[in-house]
Design a protein around this motif. Structure first.
Motif, mmCIF file in Angstrom:
data_model
loop_
_atom_site.group_PDB
_atom_site.id
_atom_site.type_symbol
_atom_site.label_atom_id
_atom_site.label_comp_id
_atom_site.label_asym_id
_atom_site.label_seq_id
_atom_site.Cartn_x
_atom_site.Cartn_y
_atom_site.Cartn_z
ATOM 1 N N LEU A 155 0.886 -1.197 0.004
ATOM 2 C CA LEU A 155 -0.011 0.044 -0.089
ATOM 3 C C LEU A 155 0.968 1.278 -0.017
ATOM 4 O O LEU A 155 0.511 2.209 -0.725
ATOM 5 N N CYS B 32 2.439 1.726 -3.453
ATOM 6 C CA CYS B 32 1.288 2.236 -4.440
ATOM 7 C C CYS B 32 1.136 3.629 -4.055
ATOM 8 O O CYS B 32 0.968 4.430 -5.164
ATOM 9 N N ARG B 33 0.867 4.029 -2.807
ATOM 10 C CA ARG B 33 0.646 5.444 -2.574
ATOM 11 C C ARG B 33 1.622 6.498 -2.934
ATOM 12 O O ARG B 33 1.285 7.429 -3.448
ATOM 13 N N SER C 171 1.985 6.811 -7.160
ATOM 14 C CA SER C 171 0.905 7.250 -8.051
ATOM 15 C C SER C 171 0.408 6.074 -9.068
ATOM 16 O O SER C 171 0.161 6.106 -9.792
ATOM 17 N N CYS C 172 0.400 4.943 -8.251
ATOM 18 C CA CYS C 172 -0.315 3.643 -8.962
ATOM 19 C C CYS C 172 -1.673 4.057 -9.210
ATOM 20 O O CYS C 172 -2.567 4.463 -8.355
ATOM 21 N N ARG C 173 -2.201 3.364 -10.320
ATOM 22 C CA ARG C 173 -3.530 3.652 -10.837
ATOM 23 C C ARG C 173 -4.476 2.831 -10.558
ATOM 24 O O ARG C 173 -5.616 3.073 -10.356
ATOM 25 N N HIS C 174 -4.157 1.590 -10.008
ATOM 26 C CA HIS C 174 -4.929 0.632 -9.547
ATOM 27 C C HIS C 174 -4.360 -0.505 -8.959
ATOM 28 O O HIS C 174 -3.598 -1.021 -9.221
ATOM 29 N N TYR D 110 -6.498 3.529 2.617
ATOM 30 C CA TYR D 110 -5.644 4.094 1.914
ATOM 31 C C TYR D 110 -6.424 4.709 0.729
ATOM 32 O O TYR D 110 -6.254 5.648 0.017
ATOM 33 N N SER D 111 -7.688 4.208 0.207
ATOM 34 C CA SER D 111 -8.594 4.697 -0.764
ATOM 35 C C SER D 111 -9.138 5.822 -0.430
ATOM 36 O O SER D 111 -9.213 6.936 -1.184
ATOM 37 N N TYR E 196 -6.003 8.698 0.543
ATOM 38 C CA TYR E 196 -5.181 9.080 -0.594
ATOM 39 C C TYR E 196 -5.705 8.804 -1.898
ATOM 40 O O TYR E 196 -4.822 9.271 -2.865
ATOM 41 N N LEU F 21 -6.315 6.356 -3.577
ATOM 42 C CA LEU F 21 -5.689 5.195 -4.167
ATOM 43 C C LEU F 21 -6.860 4.257 -4.648
ATOM 44 O O LEU F 21 -7.545 3.557 -3.587
ATOM 45 N N THR G 178 -8.403 0.973 -5.248
ATOM 46 C CA THR G 178 -8.480 -0.613 -4.679
ATOM 47 C C THR G 178 -9.352 -1.497 -5.043
ATOM 48 O O THR G 178 -10.602 -0.993 -4.770
#
Length: 338
Positions: free
Chosen positions: A114, A117-118, A121-124, A169-170, A173, A175, A177
């Motif tokens: 997590l 990804c945070r 800048s992971c998109r999914h 996190y979604s 931030y 993100l 998920t």
């Protein structure tokens, strides 16, 4: 096709291997990682990797996600557009004997993913949850809109925790998920600690098979190719959340945040004794059956409601158990030269 880098964690594991192979076949380059631990025979994991490494689009790195520094370096180096997180310490019964392995991998490792990804800048992020989260629920079929606050194993509790961590996190931030509750996935290249594999091994060697709850078990067996098809379709369906949501109690399966949960199951539970009969037919041998009581942490039945999955991606798992078992046995015979 994803233009940026795509990561599959646990790529040498059963589902991770099949997903990676499927992605490579459609021309999608994959970075795959695995720690190659010895929870079961690493030779099987290496054999899976040998197949994957025949494809020029595959890059393998041996990484333990519980190692915070190494995981951070991985994400900073590749800055993944999409992450498919399948690495975990698996097994309900093993969690009774070695609980710290689950804390290290399923909690600490997931948090490191997590964070990676945070900060890149992971998109999914799509991640493996489990039908085990339904725990003490008795209403069938299991729906993602049901509350799942009563896990009956540590393994299930860690998977529920993954869903909660992802939601936070979604929310915090943005993100996107997506959690995937897998229902008894099986097929070629199967894990040796799973029931069908254990049954096959015992039948071919003339040993008894252990049937818990005196064989009165029902499982929503889901063929692995159906699982990978669903996952590939979900890659481009990053959740956006529902900013217009209102009410006193949030829906357990969706959120105002960009977070979703799906069941990945066959929507057709099978009696365990029927599945044993199919194995007996394929091998041409009768199983010696040893009836035992229910094991701690186990549940008598699983049954997936896949309405949301079918609505959102136009697909639901549908491989017949007869066809799936035949394919598993064919692989087992070839791999072990039986």
């Amino acid at each position: 096709m994803i233009e940026g880098n795509l990561l599959v964690t646990g790529c040498a594991g059963f589902i991770g291997f099949h997903l990676t192979e499927r992605l490579l076949k459609i021309g999608q380059p994959v970075v795959g990682i695995d720690n190659l631990n010895d929870y079961y025979d690493p030779a099987l994991k290496r054999a899976r990797l040998d197949r994957l490494e025949q494809n020029a689009g595959f890059t393998f790195l041996q990484v333990d996600l519980a190692d915070r520094a190494e995981t951070k370096k991985l994400f900073e180096r590749y800055r993944f557009e999409v992450v498919l997180h399948l690495a975990a310490q698996a097994g309900v019964r093993y969690s009774l004997a070695n609980p710290h392995a689950y804390a290290d991998s399923n909690l600490g490792g997931f948090l490191n993913v997590l964070e990676g990804c945070r900060h890149t800048s992971c998109r999914h992020l799509l991640f493996a949850s489990s039908s085990s989260v339904y725990g003490a629920n008795t209403k069938l079929p299991f729906s993602v809109h049901d509350n799942v606050d009563h896990p009956v194993s540590l393994y299930a509790a860690t998977k529920k925790a993954n869903e909660l961590l992802a939601h936070s996190y979604s929310h915090l931030y943005g993100l996107p998920t997506t959690g995937l509750r897998f229902f008894t996935v099986y097929g070629p290249w199967y894990r040796p600690d799973m029931a069908l594999y254990l049954f096959a091994d015992a039948i071919t060697k003339g040993r008894p098979i252990d049937l818990f709850n005196n064989g009165n078990m029902r499982r929503d067996f889901t063929y692995v190719d159906d699982v990978t098809e669903a996952m590939v379709r979900l890659i481009g369906l990053a959740p956006e959340g529902d900013p217009g949501w209102s009410g006193d109690h949030p829906d357990p399966g969706s959120s105002k945040a960009p977070w979703r949960i799906y069941n990945i199951g066959n929507n057709k539970p099978e009696d365990l004794m029927h599945v044993v009969g199919l194995l007996e037919k394929e091998f041409g041998r009768q199983a010696v059956k040893r009836m035992l009581p229910m094991q701690p942490g186990d549940v008598p039945a699983t049954y997936a409601d896949v309405t949301d999955l079918a609505h959102d991606i136009g697909f639901r798992p549908q491989t017949r158990i007869e066809d799936g078992v035949a394919k598993f046995v064919a692989w087992y015979r070839e791999y072990y030269r039986i």
